[in-house]
Design an enzyme around this catalytic site. Structure first.
Site, PDB file in Angstrom:
ATOM      1  N   GLY A 174      -3.105   7.424   1.603  1.00 13.75           N
ATOM      2  CA  GLY A 174      -3.952   6.297   1.218  1.00 13.75           C
ATOM      3  C   GLY A 174      -5.397   6.516   1.654  1.00 13.75           C
ATOM      4  O   GLY A 174      -5.657   7.100   2.705  1.00 13.75           O
TER       5      GLY A 174
ATOM      6  N   GLY B 179       0.834  -1.206   0.000  1.00 12.28           N
ATOM      7  CA  GLY B 179       0.000   0.000   0.000  1.00 12.28           C
ATOM      8  C   GLY B 179       0.865   1.250   0.000  1.00 12.28           C
ATOM      9  O   GLY B 179       0.636   2.195  -0.766  1.00 12.28           O
ATOM     10  N   HIS B 180       1.907   1.264   0.860  1.00 17.55           N
ATOM     11  CA  HIS B 180       2.827   2.407   0.879  1.00 17.55           C
ATOM     12  C   HIS B 180       3.569   2.516  -0.447  1.00 17.55           C
ATOM     13  O   HIS B 180       3.790   3.604  -0.970  1.00 17.55           O
ATOM     14  CB  HIS B 180       3.878   2.248   1.984  1.00 17.55           C
ATOM     15  CG  HIS B 180       3.325   2.243   3.370  1.00 17.55           C
ATOM     16  ND1 HIS B 180       3.306   1.117   4.157  1.00 17.55           N
ATOM     17  CD2 HIS B 180       2.783   3.236   4.118  1.00 17.55           C
ATOM     18  CE1 HIS B 180       2.789   1.413   5.332  1.00 17.55           C
ATOM     19  NE2 HIS B 180       2.451   2.689   5.337  1.00 17.55           N
TER      20      HIS B 180
ATOM     21  N   GLN C 273      -8.507  10.498   7.961  1.00 18.84           N
ATOM     22  CA  GLN C 273      -7.235  11.225   7.991  1.00 18.84           C
ATOM     23  C   GLN C 273      -7.063  12.045   6.708  1.00 18.84           C
ATOM     24  O   GLN C 273      -6.658  13.213   6.746  1.00 18.84           O
ATOM     25  CB  GLN C 273      -6.083  10.235   8.146  1.00 18.84           C
ATOM     26  CG  GLN C 273      -4.709  10.848   7.925  1.00 18.84           C
ATOM     27  CD  GLN C 273      -3.580   9.905   8.272  1.00 18.84           C
ATOM     28  OE1 GLN C 273      -3.256   9.731   9.427  1.00 18.84           O
ATOM     29  NE2 GLN C 273      -2.959   9.291   7.275  1.00 18.84           N
TER      30      GLN C 273
HETATM   31  O1  PAF Z   1      -0.983   7.464   8.020  1.00 20.24           O
HETATM   32  C1  PAF Z   1       0.092   7.435   8.656  1.00 20.24           C
HETATM   33  O2  PAF Z   1       0.939   6.548   8.514  1.00 20.24           O
HETATM   34  C2  PAF Z   1       0.359   8.535   9.675  1.00 20.24           C
HETATM   35  O3  PAF Z   1      -0.810   8.921  10.307  1.00 20.24           O
HETATM   36  C3  PAF Z   1       1.098   9.741   9.086  1.00 20.24           C
HETATM   37  C4  PAF Z   1       0.261  10.444   8.033  1.00 20.24           C
HETATM   38  C5  PAF Z   1       2.411   9.288   8.468  1.00 20.24           C
HETATM   39  C6  PAF Z   1       1.415  10.751  10.184  1.00 20.24           C
HETATM   40  O4  PAF Z   1       2.205  10.198  11.176  1.00 20.24           O
END
Ligand code: PAF
Length: 279
Positions: free
Chosen positions: A147, A36-37, A153
Site C-alpha cells: 500500500g 486497505g488490505h 516502506q
Molecule cells: O506493512 C506491513 O504490514 C509490514 O511492514 C509488512 C510489509 C507486512 C512486513 O512485516
C-alpha cells in the site's frame, strides 16, 4: 481459502498448485485486516492465478516493545474477511517458524532508511527488510502488493528487490480512506472515540495543503501543515516533510522535483498514525 502455518506445508502446496506457467501474487500483512488490505488482495487475485496472503506480526520491525504487545491480532476475523476475497492461501506462521534463530542481517538502504520513519523508528526498516526478504524467499512470488500509505516502506522494498536481484514486480496500491478521509490503518482501532473524530485533521490538512501548493513556498507549507495539526488537543506531529518520491530527499523549492510527496507521522494520544499525499 486455505490456511497454512508452516513453511514446508506452504511450499508443498505451492509446488502442487503452481505447476506450469501459473502466476503467483503475494500480499504480506501483519493482520488486523481492513479494506486497505482487501484492495491489495483483490488486485492480486485479479492479476494472478494463485494469491498468498501472509499474516505475521514481525517482532524485528518494532523498536518499541509496548507497540508490539499492543498491536491488534485477530486471525479468525482476518480469515473470515479473506474468505470473501476469493481463493487465497493464507500463510500464518509463528515467530519460531520465521526466526528459528535470531536474524543478524544488516541491510543498508542509506538515506532512504535514515529519514522520516527511519529517524523516529530506528531499526524499523531493517526489520521490515529481514521479514520481507524471508517471505519473498519462501513464497517466490511473481508480483508483491504494497500500500502507498506506507510510502517510505514501498520505496525501500523496491530498493530491496533491486539490491537482492529478486526480479519480483512490486505493485503499489493507492491509499484506501475512511469516508471522512482518514487513511485506513490497523492502528485506527486503538483510537478513542474523540481521537477518531479528531483524526480527520490529518488527511484534511494534507488535502488542503495540496490546494495551497501554488501559493506557498515549500518551507511555509511545511510549517502550515504542522501548526494546523498541532493546535488540535491530543495531537502532535512527529514529522512532516515534502520529499522527492524517488530519493526521499527533502525538497526546498517546488522545482526541486517532479514527484513531490508530503509524508507525515502524527500522534493522536499514544497512537501513531502516518499518511501522505502526492502533490
Ligand atoms: O506493512 C506491513 O504490514 C509490514 O511492514 C509488512 C510489509 C507486512 C512486513 O512485516
Amino acid at each position: 481459502m486455505k490456511k497454512i502455518y508452516t513453511i514446508i506445508d506452504l511450499q508443498k502446496t505451492l509446488a502442487n498448485e503452481r505447476k506450469g506457467e501459473k502466476k503467483l501474487g503475494f500480499v504480506p500483512t501483519m493482520g488486523a485486516l481492513h479494506q486497505g488490505h482487501l484492495e491489495l488482495v483483490n488486485q492480486s487475485v485479479k492479476e494472478n492465478d494463485i494469491s498468498v496472503v501472509s499474516i505475521f506480526v514481525n517482532p524485528t520491525q518494532f523498536n518499541d516493545k509496548n507497540d508490539l504487545l499492543k498491536y491488534p491480532r485477530n486471525l479468525d476475523a482476518d480469515c473470515k474477511l479473506l474468505e470473501k476475497a476469493g481463493d487465497v492461501i493464507v500463510f500464518a506462521p509463528d515467530v519460531k517458524e520465521i526466526y528459528p534463530e535470531p536474524d543478524m542481517r544488516q541491510f543498508n538502504f542509506g538515506h532512504l532508511a535514515a529519514v522520516m520513519e527511519g529517524q523516529f523508528r530506528p531499526g524499523h526498516f531493517n526489520g521490515v527488510a529481514q521479514v520481507v526478504s524471508k517471505l519473498f524467499d519462501i513464497v517466490k512470488p511473481d508480483k508483491a502488493y504494497f500500500g502507498e500509505k506506507d510510502f517510505q516502506q514501498l520505496v525501500i522494498i523496491r530498493e530491496l528487490v533491486k539490491q537482492l536481484s529478486l526480479g519480483i514486480q512490486v505493485v503499489a496500491c493507492p491509499i484506501v480512506r475512511e469516508k471522512d478521509g482518514l487513511a485506513m490503518s490497523s492502528r485506527n482501532t486503538q483510537l478513542t472515540v474523540e481521537q477518531r473524530k479528531a483524526a480527520v485533521i490529518i488527511s484534511q490538512t494534507l488535502f488542503e495543503s495540496k490546494n495551497r501548493k501554488n501559493n506557498y513556498p515549500v518551507k511555509s507549507l511545511k510549517s502550515w501543515v504542522v501548526n494546523r495539526i498541532n493546535v488540535v488537543p491530543d495531537f502532535k506531529v512527529e514529522y512532516f516533510d515534502i520529499v522527492d518520491g524517488f530519493t526521499l530527499r527533502s525538497i526546498y523549492k517546488w522545482e526541486d522535483t517532479e514527484y513531490p510527496v508530503g509524508c507525515i507521522a502524527a500522534f493522536a494520544g499514544n497512537v501513531r498514525l502516518i499518511d501522505n499525499i502526492f502533490y
